[in-house]
Write a protein that holds these residues in place. Structure first.
Motif, PDB file in Angstrom:
ATOM      1  N   ARG A 125       0.422   1.466  -4.188  1.00  0.00           N
ATOM      2  CA  ARG A 125      -0.804   1.695  -4.229  1.00  0.00           C
ATOM      3  C   ARG A 125      -0.931   3.351  -3.865  1.00  0.00           C
ATOM      4  O   ARG A 125      -1.191   4.518  -4.847  1.00  0.00           O
ATOM      5  CB  ARG A 125      -1.516   1.075  -3.026  1.00  0.00           C
ATOM      6  CG  ARG A 125      -3.216   1.915  -3.349  1.00  0.00           C
ATOM      7  CD  ARG A 125      -4.357   1.306  -2.329  1.00  0.00           C
ATOM      8  NE  ARG A 125      -5.331   1.368  -2.318  1.00  0.00           N
ATOM      9  CZ  ARG A 125      -6.377   2.314  -2.615  1.00  0.00           C
ATOM     10  NH1 ARG A 125      -5.799   4.145  -2.392  1.00  0.00           N
ATOM     11  NH2 ARG A 125      -7.504   2.447  -2.760  1.00  0.00           N
TER      12      ARG A 125
ATOM     13  N   PHE B  78      -5.785  -2.150  -8.220  1.00  0.00           N
ATOM     14  CA  PHE B  78      -4.976  -2.320  -6.774  1.00  0.00           C
ATOM     15  C   PHE B  78      -6.133  -3.203  -6.110  1.00  0.00           C
ATOM     16  O   PHE B  78      -5.435  -4.618  -5.775  1.00  0.00           O
ATOM     17  CB  PHE B  78      -4.384  -1.576  -6.334  1.00  0.00           C
ATOM     18  CG  PHE B  78      -3.066  -2.146  -5.908  1.00  0.00           C
ATOM     19  CD1 PHE B  78      -2.123  -1.691  -5.231  1.00  0.00           C
ATOM     20  CD2 PHE B  78      -4.057  -1.994  -3.922  1.00  0.00           C
ATOM     21  CE1 PHE B  78      -1.086  -2.540  -4.374  1.00  0.00           C
ATOM     22  CE2 PHE B  78      -3.417  -2.108  -2.797  1.00  0.00           C
ATOM     23  CZ  PHE B  78      -1.250  -2.080  -3.416  1.00  0.00           C
TER      24      PHE B  78
ATOM     25  N   GLU C 130       0.990  -0.829  -0.353  1.00  0.00           N
ATOM     26  CA  GLU C 130       0.554  -0.297  -0.207  1.00  0.00           C
ATOM     27  C   GLU C 130       1.237   1.257  -0.010  1.00  0.00           C
ATOM     28  O   GLU C 130       0.716   2.181  -0.632  1.00  0.00           O
ATOM     29  CB  GLU C 130      -1.234   0.344   1.305  1.00  0.00           C
ATOM     30  CG  GLU C 130      -2.080  -1.205   1.175  1.00  0.00           C
ATOM     31  CD  GLU C 130      -3.139  -1.075   2.725  1.00  0.00           C
ATOM     32  OE1 GLU C 130      -4.010  -1.673   2.472  1.00  0.00           O
ATOM     33  OE2 GLU C 130      -2.675  -0.618   3.595  1.00  0.00           O
TER      34      GLU C 130
ATOM     35  N   GLN D 191      -5.590   2.445  -8.112  1.00  0.00           N
ATOM     36  CA  GLN D 191      -5.971   1.911  -7.117  1.00  0.00           C
ATOM     37  C   GLN D 191      -7.343   1.244  -7.037  1.00  0.00           C
ATOM     38  O   GLN D 191      -7.280  -0.122  -5.657  1.00  0.00           O
ATOM     39  CB  GLN D 191      -6.473   3.514  -6.203  1.00  0.00           C
ATOM     40  CG  GLN D 191      -4.648   3.786  -5.856  1.00  0.00           C
ATOM     41  CD  GLN D 191      -5.000   5.320  -5.289  1.00  0.00           C
ATOM     42  OE1 GLN D 191      -6.623   5.540  -4.377  1.00  0.00           O
ATOM     43  NE2 GLN D 191      -4.396   6.292  -4.545  1.00  0.00           N
TER      44      GLN D 191
END
Length: 464
Positions: free
Chosen positions: A379, A390, A375, A387
């Motif tokens: 991300r 993801f 993250e 995102q």
């Protein structure tokens, strides 16, 4: 279904109509009847093994009486040490406790530790009230110290005695003192809780018959191709979820029918903990109630939340509250991943001594560290569309991680767990370690970029 599962099912099914009858009882009669029914269930299913839970209760009461200040730590030590003895009683020449005695002992451990903390808070707040001449603003503090009879009544209250959910003594006391329980919602929220139970139960029986756990332990299982072996853990975790969805939704319905854990929505109740704010309803407005205090499972979010850490919050929610309030804050570490590891270690011990529990629970901090690394390093650099992609990949890996960890939880033995994990090449461990390594590399690259940018700024400033 096994004979033990049929007994659990019978107790759950009977507790729902019985709960509605308890709404007609006065507080003293309700307390006595709930205790009597709980003792009947305990003695009928556990026999002499009921003495284990009774010793635990009396030991905790004695600790509180002798030293209420240190009672939280001492009660945790006492109940957890007794759990160790309880699981090894055959070493001392005593008979093996029944599965029902184990279920009662687990929930009683949570109750006794919580009770010790509640009584300590009661005494501390009373001292503050005496010194400040003002009533304590803290929500959920006891109004009086429970007697031995009160403690035994709470410990053996029939509601959730084997299946949970966990609830604090204050929740139990509020239930006894409800001013007009017949006016509280019951039928509609009860049906709402039960509406999916037949579906969960049918799916549990159907999928379990096709994908039995015992097959994983056979040599024939290893002859199948990799994808079949990998998919098997998906089916096993699905069976596991359907089983507990059915049980916990049924247990919630048993609480709802009795009115246990019913509070105004404005009290902002938490599963396990109860109200978090003092709530004074407007006399001109109809009060809406909920049963969040006894909510133990959020089936939708368990399946569809994105993160591993969030998945834990929606599963066995009342126990998660207990762990978060009594174990996590006292962990001997400061880093989140290490605190989570400590909490998972305690949770594994609470569940039992089987090594599969520890292999599974201690994989959770590794997965949390992996998702945190990705993250922060991946991300955070993506746009909204990236995102979103993801998050879908993250969700898929989260579910596979729980599939993987579930195998240790149900296989129990270290040898069986490792044999299965090795048959799929420890895939989740490898992915988690790879994500952590990738995160560190990208984090280092980001720092270098920042340093180079700062150097360029300095050179530009000098040139100007």
């Amino acid at each position: 279904m096994s004979p033990d599962e049929l007994v659990y099912l019978g107790i759950l099914a009977a507790s729902i109509p019985v709960g509605f009858l308890f709404r007609y009882l006065s507080p003293p009669v309700k307390q006595g009847a709930a205790l009597l029914l709980g003792l009947i269930i305990a003695i009928a299913t556990c026999g002499l093994h009921t003495l284990h839970s009774l010793f635990t209760v009396l030991g905790t009461w004695l600790i509180i009486k002798i030293n209420w200040r240190s009672a939280p730590a001492l009660s945790l030590g006492w109940t957890f040490l007794y759990l160790f003895f309880f699981r090894l009683v055959t070493w001392f020449g005593l008979p093996q406790p029944t599965p029902f005695a184990n279920a009662i002992q687990l929930l009683l451990t949570l109750k006794m530790v919580s009770l010790a903390n509640e009584i300590k808070s009661y005494h501390l707040e009373k001292k503050k009230e005496v010194s400040t001449f003002t009533k304590s603003p803290v929500v959920g503090v006891l109004s009086h110290e429970p007697s031995l009879y009160d403690i035994i009544s709470y410990s053996y209250c029939y509601v959730g005695i084997m299946t949970g959910p966990f609830f604090r003594y204050q929740t139990y006391a509020d239930w006894l003192q409800q001013s007009n329980p017949l006016s509280l919602p019951g039928k509609e929220p009860c049906l709402q809780s039960l509406k999916m139970v037949p579906v969960y139960g049918a799916l549990f029986i159907a999928v379990n018959s096709v994908f039995p756990l015992s097959y994983v332990r056979t040599d024939e299982f290893l002859d199948h191709n990799y994808f079949y072996r990998f998919f098997y853990m998906v089916a096993i975790f699905f069976v596991f979820r359907m089983r507990f969805y059915s049980a916990w939704c049924g247990a919630e319905a048993g609480c709802i029918s009795a009115g246990l854990g019913c509070y105004p929505q404005g009290a902002l109740s938490k599963p396990g903990g109860g109200p978090t704010v003092k709530y004074s309803p407007d006399p001109d407005t109809a009060v809406e109630y909920d049963f969040k205090t006894i909510q133990n499972i959020d089936c939708y979010n368990t399946d569809f939340c994105v993160k591993v850490r969030h998945g834990m919050r929606h599963w066995n929610m009342t126990v998660q509250w207990w762990l978060h309030h009594y174990i996590y804050p006292n962990a001997p570490f400061r880093a989140y991943a290490l605190r989570a590891g400590w909490t998972m270690l305690i949770s594994a011990y609470w569940h039992g001594l089987h090594s599969g529990y520890y292999l599974s629970f201690l994989t959770i901090p590794l997965c949390i560290a992996a998702e945190s690394a990705m993250e922060a390093s991946v991300r955070a650099r993506l746009g909204p569309k990236g995102q979103n992609i993801f998050d879908w990949i993250h969700w898929f890996l989260k579910m596979r991680a729980y599939d993987y960890m579930c195998m240790g939880f149900v296989l129990l033995k270290a040898s069986d767990t490792i044999n299965y994990w090795s048959s799929i090449y420890f895939i989740i461990h490898i992915i988690a370690v790879a994500c952590i390594a990738l995160g560190q590399v990208m984090k280092g690259g980001k720092k270098r970029e920042r340093r180079e940018g700062e150097k360029e700024d300095v050179v530009r400033d000098k040139a100007e």
